[in-house]
Design an enzyme around this catalytic site. Structure first.
Site, mmCIF file in Angstrom:
data_model
loop_
_atom_site.group_PDB
_atom_site.id
_atom_site.type_symbol
_atom_site.label_atom_id
_atom_site.label_comp_id
_atom_site.label_asym_id
_atom_site.label_seq_id
_atom_site.Cartn_x
_atom_site.Cartn_y
_atom_site.Cartn_z
ATOM 1 N N GLY A 14 0.830 -1.206 0.000
ATOM 2 C CA GLY A 14 0.000 0.000 0.000
ATOM 3 C C GLY A 14 0.863 1.254 0.000
ATOM 4 O O GLY A 14 0.504 2.293 0.545
ATOM 5 N N THR A 16 1.662 3.463 -2.162
ATOM 6 C CA THR A 16 1.283 4.721 -2.832
ATOM 7 C C THR A 16 0.124 5.405 -2.110
ATOM 8 O O THR A 16 -0.347 6.438 -2.538
ATOM 9 C CB THR A 16 0.870 4.477 -4.299
ATOM 10 O OG1 THR A 16 -0.240 3.578 -4.324
ATOM 11 C CG2 THR A 16 2.017 3.915 -5.108
ATOM 12 N N LYS A 144 -10.222 -5.074 12.088
ATOM 13 C CA LYS A 144 -8.838 -5.000 12.569
ATOM 14 C C LYS A 144 -8.573 -6.086 13.610
ATOM 15 O O LYS A 144 -7.482 -6.666 13.654
ATOM 16 C CB LYS A 144 -8.540 -3.609 13.137
ATOM 17 C CG LYS A 144 -8.373 -2.546 12.055
ATOM 18 C CD LYS A 144 -8.090 -1.170 12.639
ATOM 19 C CE LYS A 144 -7.876 -0.144 11.519
ATOM 20 N NZ LYS A 144 -7.636 1.213 12.036
#
Length: 318
Positions: A14, A16, A144
């Site tokens: 991830g 970018t 999460k």
């Protein structure tokens, strides 16, 4: 220690993204061999900004590693090249929300068997303390926790970094929803506006994150981002802005009941946002607990980091 430090290879998944690009920069700045997962050409398509960012990382010395969540073996191969994996996939609903994809990454790390530390996508409210969270926003914390359970069941060494609101979304706009710039005339204040909120510049979050990756003190622990000079109340944020602006803003105080009622008629992303704001500003969920033995506080562990204070941060907007 210094030799070992410079050798620990870091893969950012991830890279970018909003936090990801800062983690890549911080990893390079702290001298780690840094790898960035690059999706295959078919998945990048014509997203020129993403490609340019990846190429700019390469110019700065990062290694691009091709891999895709739709090709499990490519994830395993990417993970085998490194010692540390940091995932920064978005968990917010107004952007792409991909937290559960991390379960594939956990599987790849488990299969590769060489990773010394995994940092999943966290960075906000501590999901372990959000068992009471409101629907529909609790989906973020539930997901999460599912990722955490998978990590711990697989006995993968981890560090969870959480406990701060991003300054770009909470300081620059004086915590107003639906805008990124500070108001010039009137401001909505949550409750009495006196709840302490941990707010951090995203570049500082990245710096602290990279500091943890070969620190034995953060192994299998939660790093809380709660620096003592960055715990402003919303009123204090507004006051900083008023001083910069040279005028007082009209303050509209919103009761807990009115704030929750504002969810009605909102789209899913809006409802999730209201829930998270409620926990931060009405409950004080970023600051209303003592950090126990399962955690460490970033600024105590790394006093050498000169983090940006919010009065400095807001100057850019004036």
């Amino acid at each position: 220690m210094s030799n070992e430090k410079s050798n620990r290879k870091v893969l950012v998944v991830g890279g970018t993204g909003y936090i990801g690009r800062r983690i890549v920069k911080a990893s390079l700045a702290q001298g780690y061999p840094t790898y960035v997962l690059q999706r295959p050409a078919a998945e990048i398509g014509l997203d020129i900004e993403k490609l340019e960012m990846l190429l700019s990382f390469k110019k700065q010395g990062a290694h691009l590693v091709e891999g895709s969540f739709s090709d499990f073996q490519s994830l395993v191969d990417a993970v085998k090249k490194v010692d540390v994996v940091i995932c920064t996939m978005s968990g917010v609903h107004f952007r792409s929300h991909n937290l559960m994809l991390q379960l594939k990454l956990v599987e790849a790390i488990k299969q590769a068997g060489n990773v010394k530390r995994f940092l999943p996508s966290e960075f906000g409210l501590d999901p372990a303390r959000m068992g009471h969270a409101l629907e529909p926003g609790r989906v973020t914390f539930d997901e999460k926790m599912k990722v955490r359970k998978a990590i711990e069941d697989a006995k993968i060494p981890f560090t969870y970094v959480c406990g701060a609101a991003f300054a770009g979304y909470f300081a620059g706009n004086l915590s107003q929803m639906g805008t990124l710039v500070p108001p010039k005339d009137k401001v909505l204040v949550y409750g009495d506006g006196n709840t302490k909120v941990s707010i951090m510049d995203e570049d500082d979050i990245a710096t602290y994150t990279i500091k943890t990756i070969d620190d034995p003190r953060t192994l299998n622990k939660t790093l809380y981002l709660r620096p003592p000079e960055n715990l402003p109340t919303q009123r204090e944020l507004v006051q900083i802005w008023e001083n910069l602006l040279g005028k007082k803003l009209e303050k509209i105080f919103i009761s807990k009941e009115d704030f929750l009622a504002s969810m009605k008629g909102m789209d899913f992303a809006g409802q999730v946002g209201v829930g998270h704001f409620y926990h931060i500003f009405y409950e004080g969920s970023l600051t209303n607990f003592e950090i126990g033995r399962e955690g460490e506080e970033a600024s105590k562990l790394y006093p050498e980091v000169k983090y940006t204070r919010m009065d400095e941060y807001l100057k850019v907007y004036a």
